[in-house]
Design an enzyme around this catalytic site. Structure first.
Site, PDB file in Angstrom:
ATOM      1  N   PHE A 230       0.854  -1.192   0.000  1.00 19.88           N
ATOM      2  CA  PHE A 230       0.000   0.000   0.000  1.00 19.88           C
ATOM      3  C   PHE A 230       0.885   1.235   0.000  1.00 19.88           C
ATOM      4  O   PHE A 230       2.040   1.169   0.426  1.00 19.88           O
ATOM      5  CB  PHE A 230      -0.904  -0.002   1.242  1.00 19.88           C
ATOM      6  CG  PHE A 230      -2.369   0.068   0.926  1.00 19.88           C
ATOM      7  CD1 PHE A 230      -3.062  -1.053   0.503  1.00 19.88           C
ATOM      8  CD2 PHE A 230      -3.061   1.282   1.027  1.00 19.88           C
ATOM      9  CE1 PHE A 230      -4.412  -0.996   0.202  1.00 19.88           C
ATOM     10  CE2 PHE A 230      -4.408   1.349   0.726  1.00 19.88           C
ATOM     11  CZ  PHE A 230      -5.088   0.218   0.310  1.00 19.88           C
TER      12      PHE A 230
ATOM     13  N   GLN B  48      -7.186  14.892   3.170  1.00 19.16           N
ATOM     14  CA  GLN B  48      -6.545  14.020   2.193  1.00 19.16           C
ATOM     15  C   GLN B  48      -7.396  13.881   0.934  1.00 19.16           C
ATOM     16  O   GLN B  48      -8.583  13.599   1.006  1.00 19.16           O
ATOM     17  CB  GLN B  48      -6.367  12.635   2.805  1.00 19.16           C
ATOM     18  CG  GLN B  48      -5.797  11.627   1.838  1.00 19.16           C
ATOM     19  CD  GLN B  48      -5.289  10.405   2.561  1.00 19.16           C
ATOM     20  OE1 GLN B  48      -6.041   9.489   2.864  1.00 19.16           O
ATOM     21  NE2 GLN B  48      -4.008  10.384   2.881  1.00 19.16           N
TER      22      GLN B  48
ATOM     23  N   HIS C 228      -7.820  11.530  -2.158  1.00 14.09           N
ATOM     24  CA  HIS C 228      -7.443  10.195  -2.623  1.00 14.09           C
ATOM     25  C   HIS C 228      -7.196  10.286  -4.120  1.00 14.09           C
ATOM     26  O   HIS C 228      -8.012  10.850  -4.837  1.00 14.09           O
ATOM     27  CB  HIS C 228      -8.546   9.193  -2.309  1.00 14.09           C
ATOM     28  CG  HIS C 228      -8.089   7.775  -2.432  1.00 14.09           C
ATOM     29  ND1 HIS C 228      -7.713   7.224  -3.625  1.00 14.09           N
ATOM     30  CD2 HIS C 228      -7.919   6.801  -1.497  1.00 14.09           C
ATOM     31  CE1 HIS C 228      -7.338   5.966  -3.427  1.00 14.09           C
ATOM     32  NE2 HIS C 228      -7.457   5.687  -2.139  1.00 14.09           N
TER      33      HIS C 228
ATOM     34  N   LEU D  70     -14.967   5.743  -4.636  1.00 13.27           N
ATOM     35  CA  LEU D  70     -13.556   5.378  -4.457  1.00 13.27           C
ATOM     36  C   LEU D  70     -13.139   4.109  -5.192  1.00 13.27           C
ATOM     37  O   LEU D  70     -13.858   3.122  -5.187  1.00 13.27           O
ATOM     38  CB  LEU D  70     -13.272   5.184  -2.968  1.00 13.27           C
ATOM     39  CG  LEU D  70     -11.806   4.843  -2.673  1.00 13.27           C
ATOM     40  CD1 LEU D  70     -10.944   6.081  -2.776  1.00 13.27           C
ATOM     41  CD2 LEU D  70     -11.650   4.199  -1.333  1.00 13.27           C
TER      42      LEU D  70
ATOM     43  N   GLU E 203      -6.679   2.134  -3.231  1.00  5.49           N
ATOM     44  CA  GLU E 203      -5.255   2.116  -3.518  1.00  5.49           C
ATOM     45  C   GLU E 203      -4.757   0.674  -3.636  1.00  5.49           C
ATOM     46  O   GLU E 203      -3.713   0.406  -4.241  1.00  5.49           O
ATOM     47  CB  GLU E 203      -4.567   2.797  -2.329  1.00  5.49           C
ATOM     48  CG  GLU E 203      -3.135   3.109  -2.476  1.00  5.49           C
ATOM     49  CD  GLU E 203      -2.733   4.029  -1.331  1.00  5.49           C
ATOM     50  OE1 GLU E 203      -3.226   5.172  -1.270  1.00  5.49           O
ATOM     51  OE2 GLU E 203      -1.937   3.594  -0.490  1.00  5.49           O
TER      52      GLU E 203
ATOM     53  N   ARG F  42      -0.396   9.348  -0.607  1.00  7.22           N
ATOM     54  CA  ARG F  42      -1.542   9.883  -1.360  1.00  7.22           C
ATOM     55  C   ARG F  42      -1.389  11.343  -1.753  1.00  7.22           C
ATOM     56  O   ARG F  42      -1.792  11.739  -2.843  1.00  7.22           O
ATOM     57  CB  ARG F  42      -2.812   9.712  -0.541  1.00  7.22           C
ATOM     58  CG  ARG F  42      -3.191   8.269  -0.459  1.00  7.22           C
ATOM     59  CD  ARG F  42      -4.384   8.027   0.386  1.00  7.22           C
ATOM     60  NE  ARG F  42      -4.673   6.600   0.335  1.00  7.22           N
ATOM     61  CZ  ARG F  42      -5.573   6.005   1.081  1.00  7.22           C
ATOM     62  NH1 ARG F  42      -6.300   6.690   1.939  1.00  7.22           N
ATOM     63  NH2 ARG F  42      -5.782   4.716   0.967  1.00  7.22           N
TER      64      ARG F  42
ATOM     65  N   HIS G 160     -11.162  12.705   0.643  1.00  7.49           N
ATOM     66  CA  HIS G 160     -11.328  11.350   1.164  1.00  7.49           C
ATOM     67  C   HIS G 160     -11.294  11.260   2.681  1.00  7.49           C
ATOM     68  O   HIS G 160     -12.058  10.522   3.282  1.00  7.49           O
ATOM     69  CB  HIS G 160     -10.202  10.492   0.577  1.00  7.49           C
ATOM     70  CG  HIS G 160     -10.239   9.057   0.958  1.00  7.49           C
ATOM     71  ND1 HIS G 160     -11.312   8.248   0.659  1.00  7.49           N
ATOM     72  CD2 HIS G 160      -9.327   8.259   1.587  1.00  7.49           C
ATOM     73  CE1 HIS G 160     -11.066   7.011   1.095  1.00  7.49           C
ATOM     74  NE2 HIS G 160      -9.883   7.005   1.667  1.00  7.49           N
TER      75      HIS G 160
ATOM     76  N   ARG H 226      -2.338  11.046   6.031  1.00  7.35           N
ATOM     77  CA  ARG H 226      -2.508   9.680   6.528  1.00  7.35           C
ATOM     78  C   ARG H 226      -2.066   8.662   5.481  1.00  7.35           C
ATOM     79  O   ARG H 226      -2.323   8.833   4.300  1.00  7.35           O
ATOM     80  CB  ARG H 226      -3.990   9.425   6.844  1.00  7.35           C
ATOM     81  CG  ARG H 226      -4.308   7.986   7.183  1.00  7.35           C
ATOM     82  CD  ARG H 226      -5.772   7.792   7.523  1.00  7.35           C
ATOM     83  NE  ARG H 226      -6.643   7.852   6.367  1.00  7.35           N
ATOM     84  CZ  ARG H 226      -7.034   6.787   5.656  1.00  7.35           C
ATOM     85  NH1 ARG H 226      -6.619   5.580   5.977  1.00  7.35           N
ATOM     86  NH2 ARG H 226      -7.847   6.930   4.626  1.00  7.35           N
TER      87      ARG H 226
END
Ligand SMILES: Cc1cc2nc3c(=O)[nH]c(=O)nc-3n(C[C@H](O)[C@H](O)[C@H](O)COP(=O)(O)OP(=O)(O)OC[C@H]3O[C@@H](n4cnc5c(N)ncnc54)[C@H](O)[C@@H]3O)c2cc1C
Length: 587
Positions: free
Chosen positions: A119, A240, A242, A252, A255, A286, A353, A398
């Site tokens: 990730f 954030q 995304h 969404l 990821e 991100r 996000h 994050r």
């Protein structure tokens, strides 16, 4: 008029992952625990989490909790509190195994251990290579986690108040939190829920933006309630984006798709992340990937007839892998983008996000506020966990899969702290004579308003304004203008009017009450963003392109009463290890 009163040891507002993990702790300790939720608990936004939950189990390749800690500190652009980050990353392996033992149906690797995928921003040996750290249930990890936690709570006799909306905090003269007012949506009746301890786990507030991956119910209610009750909000400038929301729809695409090998392409068919993040490429964090995409689009290399998105290519993974590991994504691409990823790339664009900021807490889940010389005085009886809280483990940005982890680690920690506190309380602290009066006045104002503003139109105006004034890239002038605009909108929100005054399941009333919360979140966002004259993590300013550790290595605290800011130091003392010193953030 006062409202009817019901009493509990613990009142938990929110039935997502954080609320349910905390409730499990207090219920299992034999405490009388109420969980309130605007929706049936298993419909909370946690259900939508796709990609995974991080833990350094090392089931695929060697991994270590201190590498996870380093990645999280670096991901946060050194704004995260290192005591909280150490606490979370150390606790991660046990937290995930605990979920497994509760019955969470993880995917498996050959040996039978929990399946893990790479990730963004999760690496081995401080950035040398990507590492498989995200424990996953196909692309439906949050779904599996939330149902597991719900079932455990049913077993533990947690009392659920489904479709109940908390409206305001109840504090006594000493400032202790002793309950909430809440609306039973089905009947329109309001109650005071009197408690020895209250936890907020109300999730994010992504609905301040026009384009968001968040559920419609993510209106930042916990932040609104806290702000109205005099609690400051921390680090609200950091939102954030995304990288991969479906263009035009906002839904969404996890990821995890890039974790499984998906790549981003511009209109020339170029894998442009190789230029921006040579080591981990499409798996950079991100904020880095979102900015790279925005730059490609800005410089004319976007795709489609409006050149307003880029493409996420996955067909090279093969139909079998897509069907086995990414079934939900395939469904979303077909339904929302009209493409089958087995054959064609998915059009994607950076989409709001996650809210890094929130109600300030320490790593025990206690809400902390400045008081005299003490920057972090505990508010008795008040706790927060999950996306609405700022512990702060995510700092300025994050890492993916660190939120599901945050929910269970800090949900449990907050539950434990509540248990110790409740054990010191022989009985309930007395309700003040005017308990509930503030809520009564808010509801009466809405009931009697004439010639006022339409809720739907005003919310849309607010969302568009925030979208254009607090986006991926920011400038001093746009933010300054945004502050003026949000303050003007706030005056109009005080005059919302609803035409439908009926009591039973009146969504017009609850949406008007949600707008009262959205506006606090938006004010905090613009005011904090305007003040921060640097670029750090998700806050990228064209006028101040560099990170400025001399001046800005500090958290913002926004105060609703006079729309002002104060600051507090970042915690530079981890619990047992050495401080991870700031360095340039490259991937
Ligand atoms: C589409 C999507 C995918 C994601 N994927 C991942 C992932 O793969 N990995 C990861 O780590 N993170 C992921 N995230 C982030 C993560 O899922 C969220 O941050 C997290 O689930 C939030 O959990 P929570 O318990 O704080 O709140 P939520 O799950 O949002 O729950 C909030 C609860 O509060 C209740 N509530 C709110 N206001 C009130 C009120 N006034 N009165 C009563 N109840 C109220 C709601 O009804 C709900 O029960 C994803 C997020 C999204 C949007």
């Amino acid at each position: 008029m006062t409202y009817p009163v019901r009493r509990f040891d613990a009142v938990i507002v929110g039935g997502g992952g954080a609320g349910l993990r905390a409730a499990l702790q207090t219920s299992k300790a034999g405490l009388n625990t109420a969980v309130l939720s605007k929706v049936f608990p298993t419909r909370s936004h946690t259900v939508a989490a796709q990609g995974g939950i991080s833990a350094s189990l090392g089931n695929v390749q060697e991994d270590r909790w201190d590498w996870h800690m380093y990645d999280t500190v670096k991901g946060s652009d050194w704004l995260g509190d290192q005591d909280a980050i150490e606490f979370m990353t150390r606790a991660a392996p046990d937290a995930v195994i605990e979920l497994e033992h509760m019955g969470m149906p993880f995917d498996r690797v050959e040996s039978g251990k929990i399946y893990q995928r790479p990730f963004g921003g999760h690496t081995a040996e401080h950035g040398k290579r990507a590492v498989e750290r995200a424990c996953a249930v196909a692309d439906r990890t949050g779904h599996a986690m939330l149902h597991t936690l719900y079932q455990q709570n049913v077993r533990a006799n947690t009392q659920f108040f489904v479709e109940w909306m908390a409206l305001d905090l109840v504090r006594n003269e000493a400032g202790d939190v002793i309950g909430v007012t809440a609306l039973e949506m089905e009947t329109g009746e309001v109650f005071i829920l009197h408690a020895k301890a209250v936890l907020f786990a109300t999730g994010g507030g992504g609905r301040i933006y026009a384009s968001s991956t968040n559920a419609f119910m993510n209106t930042g209610d916990g932040l609104g309630m806290a702000a109205r009750a005099g609690i400051p909000l921390e680090d609200m400038e950091f939102w954030q984006f995304h990288p991969t929301g479906v263009a035009g729809a906002g839904v969404l695409i996890t990821e995890g798709v890039r974790g499984e090998g998906g790549i981003l392409l511009n209109c020339n068919g170029e894998r442009f992340m190789e230029r921006y993040a040579p080591t981990v490429k499409d798996l950079a964090s991100r904020d880095v990937v979102s900015r790279a995409m925005a730059m490609e689009i800005f410089e004319g290399r976007g795709c489609g007839k409006n050149k307003d998105h880029v493409l996420l290519k996955v067909d090279h993974l093969g139909a079998d892998k897509i069907i086995e590991k990414l079934p939900g994504i395939r469904e979303i691409a077909i339904n929302f983008a009209g493409v089958d990823p087995i054959k064609d790339p998915i059009p994607v664009v950076p989409t709001t996000h996650y809210m890094m900021g929130g109600i300030p807490t320490n790593y025990r889940g206690q809400v902390v506020v400045p008081q005299g010389d003490n920057p972090e005085a505990v508010v008795n009886g008040f706790y927060a966990a999950g996306e609405c809280a700022c512990a702060s483990v995510h700092g300025a940005n994050r890492l993916g899969t660190n939120s599901l982890l945050d929910l269970v680690v800090f949900g449990k920690a907050a539950g434990d702290t509540m248990i110790s506190y409740i054990q010191t309380q022989e009985t309930w602290k007395e309700l003040p004579a005017d308990a509930g009066e503030f809520t009564r006045q808010r509801l009466a104002r809405l009931e009697n308003q004439t010639g006022g503003e339409d809720v739907d139109a005003l919310r849309t105006e607010l969302q568009r304004m925030v979208q254009s004034h607090a986006g991926v890239f920011r400038t001093d002038a746009i933010l300054k203008d945004g502050v003026q605009k949000v303050l003007a909108l706030a005056e109009r929100v005080k005059k919302t009017e609803i035409k439908d005054k009926s009591k039973v399941w009146n969504t017009a009333r609850s949406e008007a009450l949600e707008l009262d919360n959205l506006i606090e979140v938006a004010k905090a966002t613009l005011t904090s963003a305007e003040a921060r004259k640097e670029s750090r993590g998700a806050h990228a300013s064209d006028d101040h392109p560099d990170r400025d550790d001399e001046v800005w290595m500090k958290h913002t605290l926004w105060h609703a009463a006079d729309n002002s800011l104060t600051y507090k130091e970042v915690h530079t003392k981890p619990l047992t290890v050495d401080y991870i010193k700031p360095a340039k953030r490259v991937y």
